[in-house]
Design an enzyme around this catalytic site. Structure first.
Site, PDB file in Angstrom:
ATOM      1  N   LYS A   1      13.614  -1.062  -7.741  1.00  0.00           N
ATOM      2  CA  LYS A   1      14.002  -0.313  -6.546  1.00  0.00           C
ATOM      3  C   LYS A   1      14.409  -1.280  -5.421  1.00  0.00           C
ATOM      4  CE  LYS A   1      13.297   2.573  -2.945  1.00  0.00           C
ATOM      5  NZ  LYS A   1      12.805   1.594  -1.967  1.00  0.00           N
ATOM      6  N   ASP A   2      13.605  -2.330  -5.220  1.00  0.00           N
ATOM      7  CA  ASP A   2      13.958  -3.365  -4.250  1.00  0.00           C
ATOM      8  C   ASP A   2      14.640  -4.497  -5.015  1.00  0.00           C
ATOM      9  OD1 ASP A   2      12.640  -2.310  -1.714  1.00  0.00           O
ATOM     10  OD2 ASP A   2      11.004  -2.217  -3.160  1.00  0.00           O
TER      11      ASP A   2
ATOM     12  N   GLN B   1       7.997  -9.437   7.677  1.00  0.00           N
ATOM     13  CA  GLN B   1       9.216  -8.930   7.051  1.00  0.00           C
ATOM     14  C   GLN B   1       9.776  -7.720   7.793  1.00  0.00           C
ATOM     15  OE1 GLN B   1       7.016  -8.251   3.308  1.00  0.00           O
ATOM     16  NE2 GLN B   1       8.177  -6.389   3.071  1.00  0.00           N
TER      17      GLN B   1
ATOM     18  N   GLY C   1       0.825  -1.200   0.000  1.00  0.00           N
ATOM     19  CA  GLY C   1       0.000   0.000   0.000  1.00  0.00           C
ATOM     20  C   GLY C   1       0.860   1.250   0.000  1.00  0.00           C
TER      21      GLY C   1
ATOM     22  N   GLY D   1       5.706   4.670  -8.617  1.00  0.00           N
ATOM     23  CA  GLY D   1       6.428   3.437  -8.927  1.00  0.00           C
ATOM     24  C   GLY D   1       5.474   2.255  -8.969  1.00  0.00           C
ATOM     25  N   HIS D   2       4.614   2.175  -7.950  1.00  0.00           N
ATOM     26  CA  HIS D   2       3.592   1.121  -7.960  1.00  0.00           C
ATOM     27  C   HIS D   2       2.681   1.258  -9.173  1.00  0.00           C
ATOM     28  CE1 HIS D   2       4.265   1.526  -3.437  1.00  0.00           C
ATOM     29  NE2 HIS D   2       4.508   0.248  -3.634  1.00  0.00           N
TER      30      HIS D   2
END
Lengths: 282, 282
Positions: free
Chosen positions: B153-154, B65, B35, B40-41
Site C-alpha cells: 500500500k505504501d 515523518q 498503530g 492490512g497490518h
C-alpha cells in the site's frame, strides 16, 4: 614475524571475517582510515591490539567527504606501504574497498547530523560530515566491530561519529586517543605531506597559537579578546585561518560562560594550499 | 488463548528481548506500524508468524515523518485495542516507545535517500521519507530482526526502505505483502477513519481509476493520454489528485518506454481533508 593481514575488498568478505571471529567468541576492533598511515593511526592500531582479540584496519579515501574543489584526487594513496606497516603491528585484516564497492550504482542513502556537526568545519566543508557519517556507518555495519578507534586530531569528526553511534544505537564502542604530535608540536596528519619545507617550518605555530590562546583563556579575562589575539597570531605567522573557536568539549555548543564545563579550542587554517586543523583541551 | 505480548517501552528492552531470542537460536520478525491497526497490518503479522519463531510489532506515531501542517496530532492512537488484536495473533512482544525514547534531547541523526525517494510523495511531503528511513533504521537497529514486514500500500516507502537496508547492509530481510482492500476495492488505511460517510462512498473510485488507467495502458496507445484521463476521472469523482504517475516498479524512475519493464501506477489524492494513496502493478 607476524602473519600478513588478509586483504578484504568487499563488504561481504568484511562481514564474513568479523562474523567468523565473533562466532569463535573473539572481540573485534576496527580502525577506519583513509590510508597514508602515520604514527597517529598506528597508535590507534596498537591500542586496539591491546583491547581486542582481532584487529581490522580499513583504508578507503572516501569521495563523498570531499568537496568538488578539495583534494580528493591529490590525497596520498600508499596502500602497499600502509599494509606493510599494519602487518608489522600484527593486524589480522585490512579492508580496502574501491569506490564502486562502497557506493554501487543506485546507492541512495546519506546519513547527516545536526548537533555537533553544526558550525566549525561545516561552515567551510558543508558536505564533509554527511560523507563521514555515511561511510563510518557503512563500515561499522559492514563489520559490526566491538570497538572502533578514532583520533582526537579530528575532534569534531569524533563527536559526530559518537553522536551517530548513540542515535542509531550501533553496537560498537567508539574509543578515542589523544592527538599524536611531532617533536615541534605539529599534529600528525596525512596532509602534512603537502607542506613545502618552508611551510613545514611554519606549521607548528598552529599548535603554538592554540596553546597560547588556551593559556590566556585559563588565566581569565575576555575570551573574545584572547581568540582575536590567537587569530591575529596565526595571520602574522603566515596562516589564513578559517576559524579559531572555543566550544563545549562534549557538545561543541558555543559556551555561554567559561566556568564549569569542559572546553575545547579548535582551529582550522590554510598554509599555502594546505588546510591544517588542530584542537586542544582548555 | 495466547499469552499476552510483553509490552516494551525502551530500545534497550527491545534489543535485550530480541538478543535473548537470537541467543536461543530463534528467528525474529518485526512489523513496524503507527498503530490504528487494520487487517492490512494483521496480514503482515500473520505472514511473519508463519515465517519466524518470534514476532514483535512496533507501534509508534513517528513525529518526524509528518509535516508541520499534517495530521500528526489527529492521527488515531488506539494502543489498547491494537495490543489486544496483536495478542489474538500470538505476537510475543509489542514495542511502543514514546517520542522521547526514540528522539531523546540532542538526537541529531537523519537518514535521507535520493533514488526511489525522489518525486511522487516527496513532491508533496518533502520530509516524509527522511522521517521514515530514520525511524525504520532505528527500529531495525534496535532489534536486529531477521525479517521486517511492509505493505505494498505504501509502495514508495517500501522501495525506500529496501534501498536503505541494501545501502547500509542492515541484516534484515524486507518482506512485502500485497495491499489488503475492502470488498469495494478501497485500500485499507488507518486514515480511512477520517472519511465522512459520503467520502467513504467515493473513496473506492481511487482504486477504480487506477484499475481503469492500468487497463488502458496495457491495451496500448499514448500513456500520457491515459494518465490524463485517469487524472480527470479522479477530479470528476470529487478527488483533488496530487499525482497519478506510471513508474518503473523497482526503481520508481520515469519509464522511457512502456515495454520490457515492470511498471507501477501510483496515485495520491485528497478527498475533503483526507489524503489517500494507492498503487497497482500494470
Amino acid at each position: 614475524m607476524n602473519r600478513p593481514p588478509v586483504l578484504l575488498r568487499t563488504l561481504t568478505d568484511l562481514r564474513a571475517n568479523t562474523a567468523s571471529w565473533h562466532s569463535e567468541g573473539l572481540t573485534v576492533g576496527m580502525i577506519p582510515t583513509m590510508g597514508a598511515l602515520h604514527d597517529g593511526h598506528l597508535a590507534l592500531v596498537e591500542e586496539a591490539r591491546r583491547r581486542v582479540d582481532r584487529v581490522v584496519a580499513t583504508i578507503f579515501v572516501n569521495p563523498t567527504q570531499f568537496g568538488p574543489k578539495e583534494d580528493f584526487t591529490a590525497y596520498p594513496r600508499t596502500e602497499n606501504s600502509d599494509v606493510a606497516k599494519l602487518a608489522t603491528l600484527g593486524v589480522e585484516a585490512v579492508f580496502a574497498p574501491n569506490a564502486a564497492e562502497m557506493y554501487p550504482p543506485g546507492h541512495a542513502t546519506t546519513i547527516s547530523l545536526a548537533g555537533p556537526a553544526l558550525g566549525l568545519e561545516t561552515d567551510y566543508r558543508p558536505h564533509f560530515f554527511a560523507g563521514v557519517a555515511t561511510v563510518v556507518a557503512k563500515l561499522l555495519l559492514g563489520g559490526f566491530p566491538d570497538i572502533a578507534m578514532f583520533g582526537e586530531k579530528d575532534y569534531q569528526q569524533l563527536l559526530v561519529v559518537r553522536q551517530m553511534v548513540k542515535d542509531l544505537r550501533l553496537p560498537t564502542e567508539i574509543v578515542a586517543l589523544p592527538t599524536v604530535r611531532e617533536a615541534d608540536g605539529l599534529a600528525l596528519s596525512s596532509r602534512n605531506a603537502y607542506l613545502s619545507p618552508d611551510e613545514r617550518r611554519t606549521a607548528p605555530k598552529l599548535a603554538a597559537a592554540l596553546e597560547a590562546t588556551a593559556a590566556a583563556i585559563r588565566s581569565g579575562g575576555d575570551v573574545a579578546h584572547h581568540l582575536r589575539q590567537g587569530f591575529n597570531a596565526l595571520e602574522a605567522a603566515g596562516f589564513r585561518p578559517d576559524y579559531l573557536e572555543l566550544r563545549n568539549a562534549e557538545t561543541l555548543a558555543q559556551p555561554a560562560a567559561v566556568a564549569d564545563q569542559p572546553l575545547r579550542l579548535l582551529a582550522a587554517a590554510w598554509l599555502g594550499r594546505t588546510r591544517l586543523i588542530d584542537n586542544i583541551a582548555v
